[in-house]
Design a protein around this motif. Structure first.
Motif, PDB file in Angstrom:
ATOM      1  N   PHE A 532      81.868 -88.005 -64.170  1.00  0.00           N
ATOM      2  CA  PHE A 532      80.985 -88.858 -63.392  1.00  0.00           C
ATOM      3  C   PHE A 532      80.583 -88.148 -62.108  1.00  0.00           C
ATOM      4  CE2 PHE A 532      83.209 -91.739 -66.121  1.00  0.00           C
ATOM      5  CZ  PHE A 532      82.328 -92.773 -66.369  1.00  0.00           C
ATOM      6  N   LYS A 533      79.336 -88.354 -61.734  1.00  0.00           N
ATOM      7  CA  LYS A 533      78.844 -87.961 -60.427  1.00  0.00           C
ATOM      8  C   LYS A 533      78.479 -89.239 -59.703  1.00  0.00           C
ATOM      9  CE  LYS A 533      75.422 -85.135 -58.029  1.00  0.00           C
ATOM     10  NZ  LYS A 533      74.246 -84.243 -58.180  1.00  0.00           N
ATOM     11  N   LYS A 534      79.285 -89.578 -58.708  1.00  0.00           N
ATOM     12  CA  LYS A 534      79.228 -90.890 -58.068  1.00  0.00           C
ATOM     13  C   LYS A 534      79.542 -91.939 -59.125  1.00  0.00           C
ATOM     14  CE  LYS A 534      76.120 -89.519 -54.340  1.00  0.00           C
ATOM     15  NZ  LYS A 534      74.833 -89.764 -53.646  1.00  0.00           N
ATOM     16  N   LYS A 535      78.588 -92.796 -59.487  1.00  0.00           N
ATOM     17  CA  LYS A 535      78.841 -93.824 -60.493  1.00  0.00           C
ATOM     18  C   LYS A 535      78.122 -93.553 -61.803  1.00  0.00           C
ATOM     19  CE  LYS A 535      79.650 -97.557 -57.181  1.00  0.00           C
ATOM     20  NZ  LYS A 535      79.259 -98.933 -56.752  1.00  0.00           N
ATOM     21  N   ASN A 536      77.473 -92.413 -61.917  1.00  0.00           N
ATOM     22  CA  ASN A 536      76.707 -92.086 -63.117  1.00  0.00           C
ATOM     23  C   ASN A 536      77.462 -91.085 -63.979  1.00  0.00           C
ATOM     24  OD1 ASN A 536      74.529 -93.707 -62.222  1.00  0.00           O
ATOM     25  ND2 ASN A 536      73.779 -92.019 -60.951  1.00  0.00           N
ATOM     26  N   GLU A 537      77.592 -91.402 -65.256  1.00  0.00           N
ATOM     27  CA  GLU A 537      78.242 -90.498 -66.198  1.00  0.00           C
ATOM     28  C   GLU A 537      77.242 -89.438 -66.661  1.00  0.00           C
ATOM     29  OE1 GLU A 537      81.213 -91.165 -69.893  1.00  0.00           O
ATOM     30  OE2 GLU A 537      79.177 -91.909 -70.204  1.00  0.00           O
ATOM     31  N   PHE A 538      77.578 -88.169 -66.448  1.00  0.00           N
ATOM     32  CA  PHE A 538      76.662 -87.100 -66.841  1.00  0.00           C
ATOM     33  C   PHE A 538      77.208 -86.254 -67.995  1.00  0.00           C
ATOM     34  CE2 PHE A 538      79.408 -85.140 -63.690  1.00  0.00           C
ATOM     35  CZ  PHE A 538      79.642 -83.872 -64.193  1.00  0.00           C
ATOM     36  N   PHE A 539      78.456 -86.461 -68.378  1.00  0.00           N
ATOM     37  CA  PHE A 539      78.992 -85.696 -69.507  1.00  0.00           C
ATOM     38  C   PHE A 539      80.043 -86.529 -70.222  1.00  0.00           C
ATOM     39  CE2 PHE A 539      82.036 -82.769 -71.478  1.00  0.00           C
ATOM     40  CZ  PHE A 539      81.165 -82.042 -72.290  1.00  0.00           C
ATOM     41  N   TYR A 540      79.954 -86.532 -71.557  1.00  0.00           N
ATOM     42  CA  TYR A 540      80.937 -87.215 -72.388  1.00  0.00           C
ATOM     43  C   TYR A 540      81.125 -86.401 -73.652  1.00  0.00           C
ATOM     44  CZ  TYR A 540      82.904 -90.601 -75.665  1.00  0.00           C
ATOM     45  OH  TYR A 540      83.687 -91.223 -76.594  1.00  0.00           O
ATOM     46  N   ALA A 541      82.376 -86.167 -74.016  1.00  0.00           N
ATOM     47  CA  ALA A 541      82.691 -85.444 -75.246  1.00  0.00           C
ATOM     48  C   ALA A 541      83.952 -86.034 -75.844  1.00  0.00           C
ATOM     49  CB  ALA A 541      82.876 -83.950 -74.979  1.00  0.00           C
ATOM     50  N   SER A 542      83.940 -86.180 -77.152  1.00  0.00           N
ATOM     51  CA  SER A 542      85.076 -86.785 -77.837  1.00  0.00           C
ATOM     52  C   SER A 542      85.228 -86.167 -79.216  1.00  0.00           C
ATOM     53  CB  SER A 542      84.880 -88.306 -77.959  1.00  0.00           C
ATOM     54  OG  SER A 542      85.917 -88.896 -78.703  1.00  0.00           O
ATOM     55  N   ILE A 543      86.476 -85.907 -79.608  1.00  0.00           N
ATOM     56  CA  ILE A 543      86.784 -85.423 -80.950  1.00  0.00           C
ATOM     57  C   ILE A 543      87.897 -86.283 -81.521  1.00  0.00           C
ATOM     58  CG2 ILE A 543      86.029 -83.044 -80.604  1.00  0.00           C
ATOM     59  CD1 ILE A 543      88.926 -82.280 -80.078  1.00  0.00           C
ATOM     60  N   GLY A 544      87.786 -86.582 -82.802  1.00  0.00           N
ATOM     61  CA  GLY A 544      88.784 -87.418 -83.456  1.00  0.00           C
ATOM     62  C   GLY A 544      89.039 -86.959 -84.869  1.00  0.00           C
ATOM     63  N   GLN A 545      90.160 -87.425 -85.412  1.00  0.00           N
ATOM     64  CA  GLN A 545      90.549 -86.999 -86.751  1.00  0.00           C
ATOM     65  C   GLN A 545      91.353 -88.099 -87.427  1.00  0.00           C
ATOM     66  OE1 GLN A 545      92.650 -83.302 -86.915  1.00  0.00           O
ATOM     67  NE2 GLN A 545      93.052 -83.427 -89.101  1.00  0.00           N
ATOM     68  N   ILE A 546      91.102 -88.264 -88.733  1.00  0.00           N
ATOM     69  CA  ILE A 546      91.901 -89.153 -89.578  1.00  0.00           C
ATOM     70  C   ILE A 546      92.694 -88.283 -90.546  1.00  0.00           C
ATOM     71  CG2 ILE A 546      91.862 -90.996 -91.287  1.00  0.00           C
ATOM     72  CD1 ILE A 546      89.329 -92.016 -90.108  1.00  0.00           C
ATOM     73  N   LEU A 547      94.011 -88.487 -90.577  1.00  0.00           N
ATOM     74  CA  LEU A 547      94.886 -87.689 -91.425  1.00  0.00           C
ATOM     75  C   LEU A 547      95.785 -88.620 -92.235  1.00  0.00           C
ATOM     76  CD1 LEU A 547      95.955 -84.916 -92.294  1.00  0.00           C
ATOM     77  CD2 LEU A 547      97.589 -85.055 -90.396  1.00  0.00           C
ATOM     78  N   ASN A 548      95.711 -88.508 -93.563  1.00  0.00           N
ATOM     79  CA  ASN A 548      96.552 -89.313 -94.452  1.00  0.00           C
ATOM     80  C   ASN A 548      97.936 -88.686 -94.581  1.00  0.00           C
ATOM     81  OD1 ASN A 548      94.577 -91.137 -94.869  1.00  0.00           O
ATOM     82  ND2 ASN A 548      94.438 -90.874 -97.066  1.00  0.00           N
ATOM     83  N   LEU A 549      98.949 -89.528 -94.486  1.00  0.00           N
ATOM     84  CA  LEU A 549     100.321 -89.064 -94.649  1.00  0.00           C
ATOM     85  C   LEU A 549     100.792 -89.144 -96.087  1.00  0.00           C
ATOM     86  CD1 LEU A 549     101.967 -90.731 -91.527  1.00  0.00           C
ATOM     87  CD2 LEU A 549     100.991 -88.443 -91.728  1.00  0.00           C
TER      88      LEU A 549
END
Length: 746
Positions: A532-549
Motif C-alpha cells: 500500500f501507498k498511503k491507503k491505496n493498494e498498488f501491488f498484490y500477488a498470491s500463490i496457492g496450491q491444493i495437494l491431496n494426501l
C-alpha cells in the motif's frame, strides 16, 4: 451595512447604495442591493420591506426588483423580480433562468420556486437540459417540473422532448433520475444492421403513469425477423423495484424457412426482474422468464443472457426470504423452460418446485467459544422430460465450529455432518436407458461427515524507503477431510461442476449442489503479499496450491451430465495485480495442473491509461483442451474442446475536440482464426453523443470443411445524458461494443 432587527432564527445582512425609510409602512433599498442570510444570497437593483398597521412584516417577505440573482448550496436563480420568506427560506423568482449544481441542470421558466428549505425546486412553464443554455442541443419542456435535491429526481408534467426545435415525443407525465441512470437513453430511436438479422430499426415511446411506474413501448422492424414489439415497465413499490419486459414477434422469416412444417407464426416472451427488502426482514427476488420462443428468437430479445443454461433451457428463479436475529428461512422456486421447438429426450434439466430452507445460528453456546449452525432443506425436483425421475430431497446439515481470532490472524476448527434422504420415483425408464452399471434406487439415505481446520495470519511491516509505504504478508492454510461414499444410486438434479480458480481455492467441494459430495483428504495453502501507498493498494500477488494426501477410487461411470472420470485434485494457482504508476497497470492469473503437468489456463493483461483517458490494453489468454472438457461437461461436440491461445488488443483514443475512436482485435493464435474485430467512432458532449460502430465476429464453424462463419454488424447509437455524471460514466462504454468487452483492472 444594516443588520436585521427582526425576530428570525438567523440574522439577515443587507447592503445597498441608498436607503429610504417611509416610516412606518416600508423600507426601500436601492442600488446594488446584497442580502445574505446564512448561505443564501440575494442580489437585485431594489428591495422593499413592508409593514402592516401592527408594525409587523407583511407575509414575512422581502420583495426584490430588477436583475435578481439568488444563490444557495443547490441552485442559482436569475429573474426580473422575486420575493423571499426569510423564516422558511421560500423564494419565488419570475421570468428567469436556473442552474442546479448537483447534477448540472440548466433551464429557463416563467416562474421558479424554492420550497421545503431548499429541498424542492418547482418550475412553472419552463424547460430543462444538461447542456449549457448557449448550446441547447436538446431540452425537455413542461408545464410544471419538481426537482427533489435529496433523491436527485425530477417529475415533469406535460413533458415534450426536443432535439434542437424538433419534438421527439410528448407524454403527460415523466419521471427522471438525475443520478447515473440514463433514463432518456431508453427513448431514443436506434438503427443497426447485421448479416444475420438484417436491418433493424426501433422507435421507443415512453410510458409514465406516475413517479412509481414508468417504461416504454418500442415498435421494431427487422428485415430478417419481421415485426416485433418490445415493452418495458419499471416500477417502484414498497417491497422493492422491478422490471417487466414483454417482447412479441409476429413473423420470424428465418424460423419459417427452417421449420415451415411447424405451426408457429408468432412468439412472445415475458421477463420479470424484482429485488427488494420490506420491513428490514423480508427479501423478495425474482429472475423469471416465460416464453414460447426458440433459439433464434431468444438471441434477439432484451432478456439478460446470464439466465440461459447450456441445454437450450432458460433458468427461472423466484425467492422469498425472511431473516431474524438467530435464524432465517426462504421459500424458492428454481425452474427451467425449454426454448427448442421440441423437447430433447436427452434433456436432464430439473425444476426445484418448491425449495424450502431453514437456517439457525447459535453463537457462544453456554458461554463457550463454540458456534452451532443448522442448515436444513426440503426440495422437490420436477424434470423437464417426463421420463426422468421425480424426486424429493431432504437434507440436514449441522455444523459445529470453534473460531479463534485476534488482530494478527484467525484460526477455525469445524466439524460438519451431511444427512440426506432421497425419495426417487419413476426410475424404471431411466434405469433401462441411462444407467449402464449402477441403477437408481427409490429410497437412498446418505450420511457424510466433514472435518476442516483453517487458519490465516497477517504480518504488517513498514518499508525502509518511506513511511508512506506499507506491506502485508498474508498466509492461509487449510486441511479438509471428507470420506468417500457411494453415490451412484442418486440422480443429478441441481449439481454442477464449479470452476476452481484462485478465488475459490479454499472451497469445500468442486460441486455447486448436494447430489454429489466429492471425497477429500487434502491440504490447501496460499500466501499473498499486499503493498500500500498511503491507503491505496498498488501491488498484490498470491500463490496457492491444493495437494491431496490420499488417492480415492472415484472413477464414476458415465452419468447424465459428467461423461469423464473425475480426477484427484492437484493444482497450483497464482494471481497478481500491479499498478506500476499512474498510467500503467498489469494483471496476471495462472493455474497449473500438477497431475497432468500441463498449464490449465492463464491470462495476462497490460493496460495504459493516459491523462486524456486514452486506453491501450493488450491481453493474452490460454486454455487447454483438457480444462475445457472439465468446465464444459454438457457439451458433446468435440469441436468445442480445442486449445485456446488468444491474443487481444483494445484501444480508445481521443482524436480532436469531442471525437474519440476505439478499435479491438482478438485472434486465436492456435487455430489462426479471427475471433472478434471492432471499430467505433464517437462524438460526445456533456449532454449528448453519437456512436457509429462496426463489428465482425465468429458465430460458428463447420468442422468438416474447416470453414468459419462470421457475422458483421453496423450500429448507430444516439445518446442523451441526464446529467454530467451520467455522461462521465459513458466515456469508456464504447469499448464494450464487441463480444469480448473491456476488462477493468481493479
Amino acid at each position: 451595512m444594516i443588520r436585521s432587527f427582526f425576530s428570525v432564527d438567523q440574522p439577515i445582512y443587507i447592503q445597498s447604495d441608498e436607503l429610504d425609510v417611509y416610516y412606518p409602512k416600508k423600507i426601500l433599498f436601492s442600488g446594488h442591493v446584497n442580502i445574505k442570510q446564512d448561505n443564501h444570497i440575494l442580489m437585485s437593483d431594489k428591495l422593499v420591506i413592508s409593514r402592516d398597521e401592527k408594525n409587523e412584516l407583511v407575509h414575512n417577505t422581502l420583495y426584490a426588483y430588477g436583475h435578481v440573482k439568488y444563490y444557495s448550496n443547490y441552485v442559482k436563480l436569475t429573474g426580473t423580480h422575486a420575493w423571499m420568506n426569510f423564516y422558511n427560506k421560500d423564494i419565488d423568482v419570475h421570468k428567469g433562468t436556473y442552474y442546479i449544481s448537483e447534477p448540472h441542470i440548466y433551464g429557463i421558466a416563467n416562474s421558479i420556486m424554492q420550497r421545503g428549505k431548499n429541498r424542492y425546486t418547482i418550475v412553472k412553464q419552463g424547460k430543462c437540459t444538461s447542456c449549457v443554455l448557449s448550446k441547447n442541443y436538446w431540452n425537455i419542456t413542461g408545464s410544471e417540473m419538481i426537482y427533489d435535491h435529496h433523491k436527485h429526481n425530477i417529475d415533469i408534467w406535460n413533458a415534450c422532448l426536443k432535439i434542437k426545435k424538433i419534438p421527439m415525443f410528448y407524454i403527460p407525465y415523466l419521471s427522471l433520475s438525475l443520478q447515473q441512470n440514463n433514463t432518456l437513453g431508453h427513448y431514443i430511436p436506434s438503427i443497426k444492421y447485421s448479416n444475420k438479422q438484417g436491418l433493424e430499426f426501433k422507435i421507443p415511446c415512453p410510458i409514465n403513469c406516475s413517479k412509481y411506474y414508468s417504461g416504454s413501448i418500442a415498435p421494431c422492424y427487422t428485415s430478417n425477423l419481421g415485426a416485433k414489439l418490445e415493452t418495458e415497465i419499471r416500477y417502484l413499490v414498497k417491497p422493492g423495484t422491478g422490471l417487466l419486459i414483454l417482447d412479441i414477434i409476429e413473423n420470424d422469416k428465418i424460423y419459417n424457412e427452417k421449420f415451415y412444417n411447424d405451426y408457429c407464426n408468432s412468439n412472445w416472451q415475458l421477463y420479470w426482474k424484482h429485488n427488494g427488502i420490506m420491513n428490514k426482514k423480508w427479501h423478495f427476488y425474482s429472475d423469471y422468464v416465460l416464453t414460447t420462443g426458440f433459439n433464434n428468437y431468444i438471441d434477439n430479445t432484451n432478456v439478460p443472457a446470464c439466465i440461459y443454461s447450456n441445454d437450450d433451457c432458460i433458468n427461472q428463479k423466484i425467492l422469498c426470504n425472511y431473516s431474524d436475529k438467530n435464524w432465517n428461512t426462504s421459500f424458492a422456486y428454481f425452474g427451467t423452460t425449454n426454448i427448442k421447438t421440441k423437447i430433447n429426450q436427452n434433456n436432464y434439466n430439473y425444476s426445484a418446485a418448491p425449495q424450502l430452507e431453514l437456517n439457525t445460528y447459535y453463537s457462544n453456546i453456554k458461554d463457550k467459544p463454540f458456534n452451532l449452525k443448522l442448515f436444513s432443506q426440503l426440495t422437490q425436483f420436477i424434470p423437464v422430460n417426463y421420463n426422468l425421475p421425480k424426486t424429493i430431497r431432504i437434507h440436514i446439515e449441522p455444523t459445529l465450529s470453534l473460531p479463534i481470532h485476534n488482530c494478527w490472524g484467525r484460526f477455525n476448527t469445524e466439524a460438519k455432518l451431511r444427512i440426506t434422504n432421497y425419495r426417487q420415483k419413476n426410475i424404471n425408464y431411466y434405469n433401462k436407458t441411462q444407467c449402464m452399471k449402477y441403477s437408481l434406487q427409490n429410497t437412498v439415505n446418505r450420511l457424510i461427515p466433514q472435518f476442516k481446520i483453517n487458519g490465516k495470519m497477517i504480518l504488517k511491516k513498514k518499508t525502509y524507503v518511506s513511511n508512506k509505504y506499507r506491506h502485508f504478508l498474508e498466509s492461509k492454510l487449510q486441511y479438509l477431510y471428507i470420506p468417500y461414499r457411494f453415490q451412484e444410486n442418486i440422480g443429478i438434479y441441481d449439481t454442477n461442476m464449479i470452476h476452481i480458480d484462485h478465488k475459490n481455492l479454499f472451497h469445500d467441494s468442486i460441486y455447486s449442489g448436494l447430489d454429489r459430495i466429492f471425497p477429500a483428504n487434502q491440504i490447501t495453502g496460499d500466501i499473498a503479499i499486499r503493498c500500500f501507498k498511503k491507503k491505496n493498494e498498488f501491488f498484490y500477488a498470491s500463490i496457492g496450491q491444493i495437494l491431496n494426501l490420499a488417492q480415492f477410487n472415484t472413477k464414476y461411470p458415465k452419468t447424465t451430465k459428467y461423461r469423464y472420470h473425475l480426477p484427484n485434485i492437484k493444482l497450483f494457482s497464482g494471481t497478481s495485480r500491479w499498478n506500476i504508476n499512474d498510467y500503467w497497470n498489469t494483471s496476471t492469473e495462472i493455474q497449473y495442473d500438477m497431475q497432468n503437468h500441463t498449464l490449465s489456463f492463464g491470462t495476462m493483461i497490460l493496460e495504459y491509461i493516459g491523462k486524456d483517458k486514452q486506453v491501450l490494453q493488450t491481453h493474452y489468454r490460454y486454455i487447454n483442451e483438457q480444462y475445457l472438457e472439465k468446465t464444459l461437461p454438457k457439451i458433446n461436440e468435440s469441436t468445442y474442446y480445442k486449445t485456446i491461445s488468444q491474443l487481444g488488443i483494445l484501444t480508445c483514443y481521443p482524436l480532436f475536440n469531442n471525437w474519440r475512436i476505439s478499435c479491438s482485435h482478438y485472434h486465436n493464435i492456435k487455430t489462426n482464426q479471427l475471433i472478434d474485430q471492432t471499430i467505433g467512432i464517437q462524438y460526445h458532449t456533456p449532454c449528448w453523443g453519437v456512436n457509429i460502430s462496426y463489428e465482425r465476429k465468429i458465430i460458428d464453424w463447420i468442422n468438416q470443411s474447416n470453414r468459419h462463419i462470421y457475422d458483421s454488424k453496423i450500429r448507430l447509437d444516439i445518446k442523451i445524458y441526464n446529467s454530467v455524471s451520467d455522461f462521465q460514466q459513458h466515456l469508456h462504454k464504447m469499448l464494450n461494443i464487441g463480444i469480448l468487452p473491456y476488462q477493468y483492472i481493479s
